[in-house]
Design an enzyme around this catalytic site. Structure first.
Site, short mmCIF file in Angstrom:
data_model
loop_
_atom_site.label_atom_id
_atom_site.label_comp_id
_atom_site.label_asym_id
_atom_site.label_seq_id
_atom_site.Cartn_x
_atom_site.Cartn_y
_atom_site.Cartn_z
N THR A 85 13.88 75.87 -6.17
CA THR A 85 14.28 76.94 -5.26
C THR A 85 14.37 76.36 -3.86
O THR A 85 13.55 75.51 -3.48
CB THR A 85 13.28 78.11 -5.29
OG1 THR A 85 11.95 77.59 -5.22
CG2 THR A 85 13.44 78.93 -6.55
N SER A 113 13.70 71.13 -5.22
CA SER A 113 15.08 71.49 -4.91
C SER A 113 15.78 70.40 -4.12
O SER A 113 15.20 69.75 -3.25
CB SER A 113 15.10 72.79 -4.11
OG SER A 113 16.40 73.06 -3.61
N GLN A 134 15.84 68.09 -8.59
CA GLN A 134 17.12 68.75 -8.79
C GLN A 134 18.21 68.00 -8.03
O GLN A 134 17.98 67.42 -6.97
CB GLN A 134 17.06 70.19 -8.29
CG GLN A 134 18.35 70.98 -8.54
CD GLN A 134 18.59 72.06 -7.51
OE1 GLN A 134 18.01 72.04 -6.43
NE2 GLN A 134 19.44 73.01 -7.84
N TYR A 136 22.45 68.31 -6.79
CA TYR A 136 23.83 68.79 -6.69
C TYR A 136 24.70 67.57 -6.43
O TYR A 136 24.22 66.54 -5.92
CB TYR A 136 24.00 69.77 -5.52
CG TYR A 136 23.39 71.12 -5.70
CD1 TYR A 136 23.95 72.05 -6.56
CD2 TYR A 136 22.26 71.49 -4.98
CE1 TYR A 136 23.40 73.31 -6.70
CE2 TYR A 136 21.70 72.76 -5.11
CZ TYR A 136 22.27 73.66 -5.98
OH TYR A 136 21.72 74.90 -6.12
N THR A 162 22.20 70.55 -11.50
CA THR A 162 22.70 71.93 -11.50
C THR A 162 24.21 71.91 -11.53
O THR A 162 24.85 71.30 -10.66
CB THR A 162 22.18 72.69 -10.27
OG1 THR A 162 20.75 72.79 -10.35
CG2 THR A 162 22.76 74.09 -10.20
N LYS A 234 21.28 71.96 -15.87
CA LYS A 234 20.85 73.33 -15.59
C LYS A 234 22.07 74.18 -15.24
O LYS A 234 22.83 73.85 -14.33
CB LYS A 234 19.87 73.33 -14.42
CG LYS A 234 19.41 74.71 -13.96
CD LYS A 234 18.39 74.56 -12.83
CE LYS A 234 17.97 75.90 -12.28
NZ LYS A 234 19.05 76.52 -11.45
N SER A 256 20.57 78.88 -17.65
CA SER A 256 20.36 79.44 -16.33
C SER A 256 21.65 80.05 -15.80
O SER A 256 22.73 79.50 -16.03
CB SER A 256 19.88 78.35 -15.36
OG SER A 256 19.77 78.84 -14.04
N HIS A 258 21.56 80.68 -12.43
CA HIS A 258 21.27 80.42 -11.02
C HIS A 258 20.55 81.62 -10.39
O HIS A 258 20.80 81.97 -9.23
CB HIS A 258 22.55 80.10 -10.25
CG HIS A 258 22.35 79.13 -9.13
ND1 HIS A 258 22.77 77.83 -9.18
CD2 HIS A 258 21.79 79.27 -7.90
CE1 HIS A 258 22.48 77.21 -8.05
NE2 HIS A 258 21.88 78.07 -7.26
N ARG A 261 22.73 84.33 -8.75
CA ARG A 261 23.23 84.13 -7.39
C ARG A 261 24.64 83.53 -7.37
O ARG A 261 25.20 83.30 -6.30
CB ARG A 261 22.27 83.20 -6.63
CG ARG A 261 20.91 83.80 -6.43
CD ARG A 261 19.85 82.76 -6.14
NE ARG A 261 19.93 82.20 -4.81
CZ ARG A 261 19.46 82.78 -3.70
NH1 ARG A 261 18.90 83.98 -3.77
NH2 ARG A 261 19.53 82.20 -2.53
N GLY A 290 15.19 82.65 -15.10
CA GLY A 290 15.87 83.90 -14.76
C GLY A 290 15.18 85.14 -15.28
O GLY A 290 15.16 85.39 -16.49
N GLY A 291 14.60 85.93 -14.38
CA GLY A 291 14.07 87.25 -14.74
C GLY A 291 12.69 87.27 -15.35
O GLY A 291 12.23 88.33 -15.79
N ILE A 292 11.99 86.15 -15.36
CA ILE A 292 10.67 86.10 -16.00
C ILE A 292 9.62 86.59 -15.01
O ILE A 292 9.41 85.97 -13.96
CB ILE A 292 10.36 84.68 -16.49
CG1 ILE A 292 11.35 84.28 -17.58
CG2 ILE A 292 8.92 84.57 -16.99
CD1 ILE A 292 11.69 82.84 -17.62
#
Length: 369
Positions: A85, A113, A134, A136, A162, A234, A256, A258, A261, A290-292
């Site tokens: 994050t 991140s 992570q 990009y 990602t 990811k 995922s 994201h 987002r 996501g959503g946990i």
């Protein structure tokens, strides 16, 4: 601003979110909590877990319960990892260093991140723990390569690429708030810091100036050629992309969207987890984020084939409210709830959690045919 040393002691992860809302400036809270466009997927990531129910087994010896497992050969105390994050110092002055220390105390893996507000070196020297990095891919490929080299040099154990961000999703709260993009610490002195937009979010302008939208499957070979570290992808949501990921030789897949987002109306991650797991056929580990928000959610993800889950926003909320201690409490709460769920479902170890322990919407639909 409300004091970070709040008298209220949250009893579950959701309560940390409300306290974080009180503590953080609105721009930063909205940045962390918001999703893309209508925020359908943001809500669905959580609601989809609510529609999965249990088939608990009874009269099983659960006097001793083991939550421990291994991820790419690394032992963790529970299948609960810290997702990458961005910009932790917007939540707390100690930023990613506090998060890393909490992860080490809890004996779990933190994925640092790419857009960290602490350097790779600062996080690496803060404590002794297993960490992933992570990645990009920037238009300036040399900068992405530099991050990989620094991660490898500083003892990080894997690269988490990602792949769902050729462009930044439309995050309307950031546009309204004219969200300012702080300096990405790992690129200090290497990239201009004055990317601004007259249309709203500086963050979106920064992403459009730097992210490489041409990066594709054929370029994974380039990434593999510059590192000996295992690479996890990811951002996978379909069987087709899971198969492609296997073909290019990844070491793991993270299901995922994201954190909702990027592309709104993408499916909730838990709803497509099984599709990806079946495509992979056990050849590499599949993780999910996501959503946990509950240990029951962790159990459901494990039952549907995930080897572990990654936690994003709740970590930030814990960090904002109580710093390193808050991050630790979030992990401990989820771990304690998972342990209780296992006991009440008749599972003495994470290996005992099976598909037969849950009922999904699809199962219910099939039973009505």
């Amino acid at each position: 601003m409300t004091s970070r040393n709040m008298a209220v002691e949250p009893v579950n992860v959701n309560e940390f979110q409300e306290l974080a809302r009180q503590v953080l400036p609105k721009m930063y809270y909205d940045f962390y909590s918001g999703g893309a466009e209508d925020q359908y997927t943001l809500d669905e990531n959580i609601q989809a877990y609510h529609r999965i129910t249990f088939r608990p087994r009874v009269l099983i010896d659960v006097s001793r319960i083991s939550l421990s497992t291994t991820i790419l050969g690394h032992h963790v105390s529970a299948p609960i990892l810290i997702a990458p994050t961005a910009m932790h110092k917007l939540a707390h002055p100690e930023g990613e260093v506090a998060t890393a220390r909490a992860a080490a105390t809890c004996n779990t893996i933190m994925v640092l991140s790419f857009t960290s507000t602490s350097t790779i070196e600062e996080v690496a020297s803060s404590c002794d723990a297993v960490r992933f990095c992570q990645l990009y891919i920037y238009k300036r490929r040399d900068l992405s390569a530099l991050v990989v080299q620094r991660a490898e040099r500083n003892g990080f154990k894997a690269i988490v690429l990602t792949v769902d961000t050729p462009r930044l999703g439309r995050r309307e709260a950031d546009i309204r708030n004219k969200m300012v993009a702080p300096q990405v610490k790992n690129f200090e002195g290497l990239l201009p810091t004055d990317v601004v937009s007259d249309k709203g979010s500086d963050l979106q302008a920064y992403a459009e100036a730097t992210f490489d939208p041409s990066f594709s499957w054929k370029d994974i070979g380039w990434l593999r050629s510059i590192t000996n570290l295992p690479i996890l992808i990811k951002g996978i949501l379909t069987r087709e992309d899971a198969i492609k990921a296997m073909e290019v030789g990844v070491a793991g897949i993270i299901v995922s969207n994201h954190g909702a987002r990027q592309l709104d109306y993408s499916p909730a991650t838990i709803s497509v987890l099984e599709e990806v797991v079946h495509a992979v056929q056990g050849k590499v580990p599949v993780l999910v984020d996501g959503g946990i928000r509950r240990g029951t959610d962790v159990f459901k993800a494990l039952a549907l084939g995930a080897q572990a889950v990654l936690i994003g926003r709740p970590i930030i909320y814990g960090l904002a409210v109580k710093g390193e201690y808050g991050v630790r409490r979030v992990i401990e709460m989820l771990r304690d709830e998972l342990e209780l769920t296992m006991a009440l479902s008749g599972c003495a170890s994470v290996n005992d959690i099976t598909r037969s322990h849950v009922i999904t919407e699809r199962d219910r639909a099939r039973s009505m045919l």
